[in-house]
Enzyme design. Structure first.
Site: not given
Length: 511
Positions: A181, A393
């Site tokens: 992720h 991110d």
């Protein structure tokens, strides 16, 4: 302990989700009895609705390591299975390993390194040893719960990179997918990891290794080619492949998403409408800017605050015209760096408010707390501008949640080009370099002066992308890539917006 559910237990092709934490938060009431509620975080937000719809099993650490809690928690997990629509298998970790595995290797080695912040790493050998042991414990729990070779095992995130290899050592033959992720770092940064070869070899024990973007996948492939030169990953399109010990290993990029319909419907409810009116009544400014972040140094919160101050300094006409709400959700409070970051954020906000506050107007409103779904959706609706500016991110679901909630099409998304979401949303957001304080300030000013027609055009396009590639698309696409016998049968994924090299793109290119 195995808590079963009759409906899910008989289902073929069970989906077994494995993550560091279970998707529920355990607490005790005033009588000392355990109770459970759904947790927060990107993984839970993404996968909970999928499992609720199709059933399955979620394996993870429940947040307690005390052996005498196991029996007491059985009834809690049984009730939770009825409430959430899928079952739970807790992994109880020895307290002696939790700190070194979670706060140590996971969050003081992998997290900063994979976010290009290697100076924050603590490469303690004790951390690595604990990480390996915990991954082996998870693997044993998974092996005990495999009922059929048709079970779909899906391991998630950086905490559990070694689970696939540990399962192979237990002679597990079921197909195992893995999804990272967070970003995967480029070769020059990954080389700084003392256990770089072990990590790569562990990942190659999975049948499918999934990344958020083409950039992350490319970084991984380059690391494999440079460090394990006997392995060549080849192919074209979204899914590549290689042979490792006689097994086909696939490598792909699959941008995670949200339940678009859930957010869009929630945004139109009477409760949210009422709360939107209340929020707007509190802020008399023409433009409300919203930041929502977990407390973490990768989120770029201090840089964002400096940019907001810069906008007030360089564009004095914005005085009393803009207000900012910054929500910081507490996280990893036992790590000293996070407490230091909290103090830095609060000091900056105090200085900015002390300098610019005028009678009837406070520039920044700060909340150090989590907010429930109704409040968050109302804030998304009320905000004219979302400021999503992480330094780096994996994806950042706040950007997608904001778009899905913007049912009146009048919001503007200011987005970091180093967020994974930019690979899909770059054409219609205002892209910024999160290190460029003046550039973010200029984007804030641009958003404040953007006409309604342009705002609607941009937001309509953003919502279309998020809707077409929602969380169900993500799950189906990943599982299809794992279990398809022939890569050629996958075909083009026409709804996918491919990742681009965006560092030299300008906002003026957006329609």
């Amino acid at each position: 302990m195995h808590i079963t559910n009759k409906t899910n237990n008989s289902q073929k092709n069970r989906l077994i989700i494995v993550s560091n934490r279970l998707p529920i938060v355990l607490s005790k009431d005033n009588k000392g009895r355990w109770q459970a509620e759904q947790g927060s975080g990107g993984l839970i937000t993404a996968l909970a609705p999928v499992l609720k719809n199709r059933g399955g099993l979620w394996i993870g650490w429940p947040g307690t390591s005390r052996a005498h809690d196991k029996k007491a928690l059985e009834s809690v997990f049984t009730r939770a299975a009825g409430d959430f629509g899928y079952t739970f298998e807790p992994v109880f970790l020895p307290e002696s390993l939790v700190n070194a595995y979670y706060f140590g290797f996971s969050n003081q080695v992998l997290w900063p390194l994979f976010h290009d912040l290697q100076t924050r790493c603590d490469f303690s050998p004790d951390y690595w040893n604990a990480y390996q042991k915990v991954n082996e414990i998870f693997a044993r729990t998974i092996a005990q719960n495999i009922k059929s070779q048709d079970d779909h095992i899906w391991v998630h995130d950086y905490h559990l990179m070694g689970v696939g290899q540990a399962l192979r050592k237990l002679h597990a033959t079921a197909k195992i997918g893995y999804f990272l992720h967070i970003p995967f770092p480029p070769l020059d940064i990954f080389l700084k990891l003392p256990w770089r070869f072990q990590i790569l070899e562990s990942l190659l024990c999975y049948d499918m290794i999934g990344f958020q973007t083409q950039r992350d996948r490319r970084n991984f492939v380059q690391c494999v080619h440079a460090m394990l030169n006997h392995i060549r990953i080849k192919g074209r399109g979204q899914v590549l492949s290689t042979q490792v010990n006689g097994r086909m290993v696939r490598v792909g990029n699959f941008p995670i998403s949200i339940d678009y319909n859930e957010f869009a419907k929630k945004a139109g409810t009477r409760a949210v409408e009422k709360r939107v009116d209340e929020i707007r009544a509190v802020f008399p400014s023409d433009h409300l800017i919203l930041g929502v972040d977990r407390l973490d140094y990768s989120k770029g919160i201090p840089e964002r605050l400096l940019a907001f101050r810069n906008a007030l300094q360089r564009y004095p006409e914005l005085e009393k015209k803009i207000s900012m709400v910054q929500i910081v959700v507490p996280s990893r409070q036992r790590i000293p760096e996070y407490e230091n970051l909290k103090h830095e954020i609060e000091q900056l906000i105090s200085e900015i408010n002390g300098t610019f506050t005028r009678p009837g107007w406070v520039p920044i409103h700060y909340l150090y707390q989590g907010v429930d779904r109704t409040e968050l959706t109302a804030l998304y609706r009320a905000a004219d501008i979302a400021l999503v500016t992480p330094l780096k991110d994996g994806m950042n679901l706040v950007a997608k949640e904001y778009c899905a909630s913007n049912i009146h099409l009048d919001g503007v998304l200011i987005l970091s080009e180093f967020a994974g979401a930019s690979s899909q949303l770059y054409k219609h957001a205002l892209l910024v370099n999160p290190h460029d304080i003046e550039g973010i300030a200029d984007a804030i000013n641009q958003a404040c002066h953007m006409g309604l027609d342009e705002r609607k055009k941009r937001m309509r396009a953003l919502r279309k992308i998020v809707k077409k590639t929602d969380i169900y698309w993500w799950v189906d696409t990943f599982l299809k890539a794992v279990f398809s016998h022939d890569l050629d049968t996958l075909g083009p994924l026409e709804d996918y917006i491919p990742s681009q090299e965006i560092s030299n793109r300008k906002n003026s290119e957006a329609p």
